[in-house]
Design an enzyme around this catalytic site. Structure first.
Site, PDB file in Angstrom:
ATOM      1  N   HIS A   1       0.927  -1.127  -0.038  1.00 27.25           N
ATOM      2  CA  HIS A   1       0.142  -0.112  -0.079  1.00 27.25           C
ATOM      3  C   HIS A   1       0.763   1.294   0.000  1.00 27.25           C
ATOM      4  CE1 HIS A   1      -3.734  -2.281   0.751  1.00 27.25           C
ATOM      5  NE2 HIS A   1      -3.107  -2.930   1.366  1.00 27.25           N
TER       6      HIS A   1
ATOM      7  N   TYR B   1       3.455  -4.942   9.802  1.00 26.05           N
ATOM      8  CA  TYR B   1       3.528  -3.383   9.653  1.00 26.05           C
ATOM      9  C   TYR B   1       4.443  -2.929  10.519  1.00 26.05           C
ATOM     10  CZ  TYR B   1      -1.476  -3.682   7.923  1.00 26.05           C
ATOM     11  OH  TYR B   1      -2.633  -4.048   7.253  1.00 26.05           O
TER      12      TYR B   1
END
Length: 352
Positions: free
Chosen positions: A61, A329
């Site tokens: 992303h 993440y």
């Protein structure tokens, strides 16, 4: 100025939940939860092997933009969760729209999925962070499957694209991917972030004021009517951000936050499985976004949208992807922030 009394047990519960979530993510990162199997660095390394390293950007992303606004709760969400965000009133929100992939310069039309990530900033210092996709289900059930999908998707040096035979072999070996593939095939990509609905995909556990626990998922449902991506937009590499800027120039954009409540037996550990359509849904309020800015300078730039950072009244479910997402993440965040720091240092050293 009078201040509301501090709920010490609530604070302690919130701290315990954060510590437990962080411990689970750390254990998964280190491989303790999946010995001799894939870990978060394996996943992030594979993103880098497949698509290269783009210093300072998220490993997935990577292309996105920041947004700001608020959530106006109508109080209905308090029927399932005692989280302060569901009490009537307004909560500030920062967020990010993005598309999947590691290339921050990828054309918007190169992928069919969009994402929305949000941070609800509660008055007592708690946060609710959520990362959502525009599909109601995920492609895989487990971190190992996700890793194998990444390997199967590795671009062929000769073509620059994944080998169809390898992808087909992965899909045949993993029939759980079929609902995701069928949904994407039946739903053309949207023409705008503004007319896209976004889904939590993973299940979470909500606890109400009486201690009752229920599994939930949530989605943001746009007030802007859906429209498919147009042929003209396919030729415009940045049509999503340009469209969002144009719409926000005309006024704020709104989504309804809708909570879906599971029934006993509904799977909470399988993000590929949708719950039946007749499950109770609660409109908990309205998300209002009023401004956008480039991610290079926006408020979302340095945010890790870890979905296990939750306020008291919400907790992770037993879905194995949640700990894996949190850990991956964190690895991505640490790498990109180090890259930004090194770049800033090198630029400082060259200044007169």
């Amino acid at each position: 100025m009078n201040r509301a009394p501090i709920c010490v047990p609530c604070r302690l519960a919130a701290i315990a939940a954060i510590v437990a979530g962080a411990a689970a993510a750390f254990a998964w990162t280190a491989g303790w939860l999946t010995p001799h199997r894939v870990t978060a660095p394996h996943i992030i390394n594979t993103f880098e092997t497949n698509y290269g390293v783009h210093p300072g950007f998220r490993r997935n992303h990577a292309k996105g933009l920041c947004v700001e606004g608020w959530f106006e709760s109508n109080g209905n969400g308090a029927s399932v969760s005692r989280a302060a965000v569901f009490a009537p009133g307004r909560t500030p929100v920062i967020g990010r729209f993005a598309i999947p992939g590691s290339n921050p310069s990828a054309p918007d039309a190169s992928v069919p999925v969009r994402s929305m990530a949000l941070v609800f900033q509660l008055q007592d210092g708690e946060q609710w962070r959520t990362g959502m996709n525009s599909t109601p289900v995920f492609a895989v059930q487990t971190p190992l499957q996700f890793f194998r999908q990444l390997v199967a998707s590795r671009p062929d040096p000769a073509t620059g694209k994944p080998d169809p035979a390898k992808l087909d072999a992965f899909y045949r070996a993993n029939p759980e991917t079929l609902p995701f593939r069928q949904w994407v095939k039946a739903h053309p990509p949207s023409s705008s972030f503004a007319n896209t609905g976004f889904y939590s995909i993973n299940a979470f556990i909500a606890t109400d004021a009486n201690g009752r626990r229920q599994a939930i998922r949530w989605q943001t449902v746009p007030e802007t009517p859906y429209a498919p991506q147009t042929p003209e937009q396919k030729t415009q590499p940045d049509f999503l951000s340009n469209d969002l800027d144009a719409r926000l120039a005309q006024g704020p954009l709104r989504w309804h936050l809708v909570i879906t409540v599971a029934q006993p037996g509904d799977p909470t550990d399988d993000a590929t499985a949708a719950w039946p359509a007749d499950r109770t849904q609660i409109d908990a309020g309205t998300l209002v976004l009023q401004s956008a800015s480039p991610q290079s300078e926006g408020v979302c730039r340095d945010v890790n949208f870890d979905p296990t950072i939750l306020p008291a009244g919400l907790a992770p479910s037993d879905d194995p992807l949640l700990a894996a997402r949190s850990a991956a993440y964190a690895v991505s965040f640490n790498r990109r922030t180090r890259e930004v720091a090194k770049l800033a240092q090198s630029q400082g050293e060259t200044q007169p």
